[in-house]
Design a protein around this motif. Structure first.
Motif: not given
Length: 405
Positions: A30, A32-33, A35, A53-54, A79-80, A83-85
């Motif tokens: 996973t 995070k934006r 990273d 992006t996440d 992409c999640a 915005n939820t992975i």
């Protein structure tokens, strides 16, 4: 869900390609934006490519060690949604396993006697369920009971095997490891060989009594650090002395361009810094306009950026003269190689107490050797020796810097 490509950014000017050195994430990880996903090493700097992006790392198209160019797609991120992975199967398995272990504990043990730290200790072993089930359910197990039961199940290695292994030479002790040279080190090797083959390099030496500089640092060092927030080092004295010497001998601050001599009317001093990737020379731009505190702060900033691969092309481009400090590694004397296209480099070394002449008597003084390597095609002995002498004079009497004599 949409996929976003991971693309090699525009490489710095004069850099044709780069090498993928490290993937910080694996497929399925996973993100995070912002990273850092992958590092790309060029001849000059290391570029860090962050996640835009996440999401989840979907594909890796280029493995470590492969060459890439600007605009090349090297992977993709899923992409999640909203915005939820999403939880990966491995994450879900870990959650299920943790839930099962917790359920067994609740069914078999009085949890009031076991705190969170003990539960973490138990969860590190695969035998906790068996151990707990073999105990009387009605018993109030203490932390000490569980520790003893768990440790009993850990098989200790046979001592005879350990002794045999320690006395028998391992074949791996004579093994070899082969790794490719970093692009920076390859480029540095090419440049150094070019210097030796294309310049008429000579080195002139002198020695300097560092007592005055040491006395100033001892007297004002604490106050300087308290006022400016940075330590008063030796390098700021070296830079100030070099700038004044270059004013008097502009040939040492010049370079050869074909059949022309280019005189620089500014003083951009390169400072050699050792990093895990190799030797780099970030630049103090307009060093003549910097105060002692400005020099120390800038050197500290460049050193940190160099060790963390944060230097930019702007930090490394240019330079009219270089200072290299082998003294930090204990070097007593050396013949530094010119940093092209520059025409000279100053090597400073370790400060050692040596018996020297002082006012007609022998005294034990903190002495340091100076080495100035220069291109004899441009710089003659008069300029090189004179320039080094001015540096020596300013270091032995730094107060001259204040009154410009």
């Amino acid at each position: 869900m949409n996929n976003i490509h991971i693309i090699v950014p525009d490489l710095p000017e004069s850099v044709v390609d780069g090498t993928v050195t490290t993937w910080h994430k694996k497929i399925g990880d996973t993100l995070k934006r912002d990273d850092v996903v992958v590092d790309i090493e060029t001849d000059k700097v290391v570029l860090e490519i962050p996640a835009s992006t996440d999401g989840i790392l979907e594909t890796i198209l280029v493995t470590e060690g492969e060459t890439v160019t600007s605009g090349q797609i090297i992977g993709s991120v899923r992409c999640a949604h909203n915005n939820t992975i999403p939880t990966t199967s491995s994450d879900q398995t870990k959650k299920n396993t943790s839930f099962e272990k917790e359920t067994v504990l609740k069914q078999t043990v009085n949890l009031q006697a076991i705190g969170p730290a003990m539960r973490r200790f138990i969860s590190e072993y695969d035998t906790e369920t068996k151990i707990i089930k073999e105990n009387d359910r009605s018993k109030n197990l203490t932390q000490e009971d569980i520790k003893k039961d768990i440790l009993k199940t850990i098989k200790m290695p046979d001592k005879s095997i350990i002794n045999q292994e320690s006395t028998t030479p391992s074949p791996e002790s004579r093994s070899e490891t082969r790794i490719p040279m970093s692009r920076l080190r390859v480029k540095m090797a090419e440049r150094l060989l070019k210097v030796k083959n294309t310049t008429a390099m000579l080195t002139t030496f002198n020695e300097v009594n560092m007592q005055s500089v040491i006395s100033i640092r001892n007297k004002y060092g604490t106050l300087f650090e308290k006022h400016h927030g940075v330590r008063l080092g030796f390098m700021s004295f070296y830079v100030k002395a070099v700038v004044e010497a270059l004013r008097r001998y502009p040939e040492v601050n010049a370079c050869i361009d074909g059949l022309d001599i280019v005189y620089h009317n500014y003083f951009d001093i390169s400072i050699a810094i050792s990093t895990p990737r190799g030797l780099i020379t970030p630049i103090l731009k307009n060093a003549d306009a910097l105060s002692m505190s400005d020099i120390e702060k800038k050197i500290k900033e460049l050193s940190i950026k160099g060790r963390t691969n944060k230097l930019t092309i702007k930090d490394l481009t240019g330079g009219t003269f270089t200072i290299t400090n082998g003294g930090v590694f204990g070097s007593l004397m050396s013949t530094p190689l010119i940093n092209p296209p520059q025409s000279a480099i100053l090597g400073v070394h370790v400060i050692k107490d040596r018996p020297s002449a002082l006012n007609g008597a022998v005294a034990l003084l903190p002495m340091m050797y100076l080495a100035l390597s220069y291109d004899h095609r441009l710089i003659d002995g008069r300029e090189s020796v004179g320039c080094l002498g001015v540096i020596k004079d300013f270091l032995e009497d730094p107060h001259r810097l204040l009154i410009d004599i």
